[in-house]
Enzyme design. Structure first.
Site, short mmCIF file in Angstrom:
data_model
loop_
_atom_site.label_atom_id
_atom_site.label_comp_id
_atom_site.label_asym_id
_atom_site.label_seq_id
_atom_site.Cartn_x
_atom_site.Cartn_y
_atom_site.Cartn_z
N ARG A 245 33.30 34.04 -39.98
CA ARG A 245 32.77 33.08 -39.00
C ARG A 245 33.67 32.99 -37.77
NH1 ARG A 245 30.88 27.65 -42.00
NH2 ARG A 245 29.87 27.37 -39.97
N ASN B 39 29.53 20.27 -34.75
CA ASN B 39 29.81 21.71 -34.76
C ASN B 39 31.30 21.99 -34.88
OD1 ASN B 39 27.06 22.00 -34.37
ND2 ASN B 39 27.24 22.22 -32.15
N ILE B 40 31.63 23.10 -35.51
CA ILE B 40 33.03 23.48 -35.70
C ILE B 40 33.38 24.73 -34.90
CG2 ILE B 40 33.14 22.42 -38.00
CD1 ILE B 40 32.88 25.20 -39.23
N ASP B 41 32.50 25.12 -33.97
CA ASP B 41 32.65 26.41 -33.29
C ASP B 41 33.47 26.36 -32.00
OD1 ASP B 41 30.82 25.35 -31.31
OD2 ASP B 41 29.16 25.95 -32.62
N HIS C 98 33.55 17.19 -37.77
CA HIS C 98 33.64 18.08 -38.93
C HIS C 98 34.79 19.06 -38.81
CE1 HIS C 98 29.11 17.30 -39.93
NE2 HIS C 98 29.90 16.34 -40.36
N CYS D 203 47.64 22.91 -43.91
CA CYS D 203 48.42 23.39 -45.04
C CYS D 203 48.12 22.58 -46.29
CB CYS D 203 49.92 23.32 -44.71
SG CYS D 203 50.98 23.89 -46.06
N GLY E 46 20.13 18.88 -30.28
CA GLY E 46 20.16 19.97 -31.24
C GLY E 46 20.62 19.59 -32.63
N MET F 229 14.32 21.09 -30.74
CA MET F 229 13.17 21.99 -30.81
C MET F 229 11.94 21.28 -31.36
SD MET F 229 13.72 24.96 -29.53
CE MET F 229 12.37 25.90 -30.24
#
Length: 310
Positions: free
Chosen positions: A105, A141-143, A158, A166, A249, A276
């Protein structure tokens, strides 16, 4: 997560009250609720007056950048769905497999770029800040595409693909290495016939803080884990002061994020949904704009004729 539990229970019953087979006045009220407006001119008037705008974003805003969501039919990595790998138990049983999944990812995200929706949000924040107005992005989102687009006031509820934590000392650090460790180079192929790499734990990402050498894990919230209470407190403060909320979204089904916008709407603040399709929360909102976020959001957040730019 306890911060919003009582509100969540109340909102769930409100959102779904029209689904029960009953002739009660409560059901009648729900069925007669006004449908949200799709009048962009009306939204723009509200937008022009807003001083504190909260924008809640989900996977839909990143899907237009080609980011895999791993949700729904076909959302598999090899033979597993995300919810089978993104758990503390899965990491404890097979840290190599979980790291292969997250390495894949991370590598995919390094090739992706913000789309017009991300850019419109970042440009709106920059422009309005010069007018003494604020924009905060609360994302599931984690992107890190919002950050890549230039968003500054960002709450990642998130976590992030590009942070590690660690498992020994708890240190959290940004990490953009590619690959994240030598043993993962070339690993993580999503094809279902790919064999697990079975990387020894000592060769997986290790903590470099004060020679700790503890096993690192992705700094993301896994299924079964609580959200960071500090982040939730920051979210609550932003939602308390916002005078306009956008939901962009997101399916509005993943808690606790699903209750953020209904909670704002319940106190009379305008909420606009850009998605959408409709969601379980759509009828709670004042506005709904169907279609790709990259198409609907830029004109919604563009400079309004009444704005004064110094």
């Amino acid at each position: 997560m306890c911060l919003f539990q009582s509100t969540a229970r109340r909102l769930v019953s409100q959102v779904h009250c029209g689904l029960k087979a009953s002739s009660s006045k409560k059901q009648k009220f729900c069925l007669e609720m006004a449908r949200p407006s799709s009048n962009m001119a009306d939204f723009r008037e509200v937008f022009a007056k807003a001083k504190h705008i909260a924008i809640i974003t989900g996977a839909g805003v990143s899907a237009e950048s080609g980011v895999p969501t791993f949700r729904g039919a076909g959302g598999f990595w090899r033979k597993w769905q995300a919810q089978e790998l993104a758990t503390p138990g899965a990491f404890a049983r097979n840290p190599s497999r979980v790291w292969e999944f997250y390495h894949y990812r991370r590598e995919v995200m390094l090739s992706k770029h913000p789309n017009p929706a991300h850019i419109a949000i970042a440009e709106c924040e920059k422009r309005l800040s010069k007018q003494g107005r604020s924009v905060v992005v609360i994302t599931q989102n984690i992107d890190e595409l919002h950050r890549k687009a230039g968003t500054k006031h960002l709450l990642e509820i998130h976590g992030s693909l590009f942070k590690t934590r660690c498992t020994s000392c708890g240190n959290v650090a940004a990490n953009y290495k590619s690959p994240i460790c030598p043993a993962l180079a070339g690993k993580g192929a999503p094809d279902p016939d790919t064999e697990d790499a079975a990387i020894p734990v000592e060769d997986l990402p290790q903590c470099e803080e004060d020679s700790c050498n503890g096993l690192l894990r992705p700094h993301v919230v896994w299924f079964g884990e609580a959200l960071d209470p500090g982040v939730l407190t920051a979210v609550e403060k932003e939602l308390d002061i916002c005078d306009l909320c956008l939901v962009v979204g997101t399916s509005s089904v993943v808690y606790p994020a699903a209750m953020f916008a209904p909670q704002v709407s319940a106190r009379g603040v305008p909420v606009a949904e850009f998605n959408m399709e409709t969601t379980p929360a759509t009828n709670r909102f004042r506005f709904h704009f169907p279609g790709p976020c990259g198409t609907t959001l830029p004109p919604a957040l563009a400079r309004h004729e009444t704005e004064i730019i110094s």
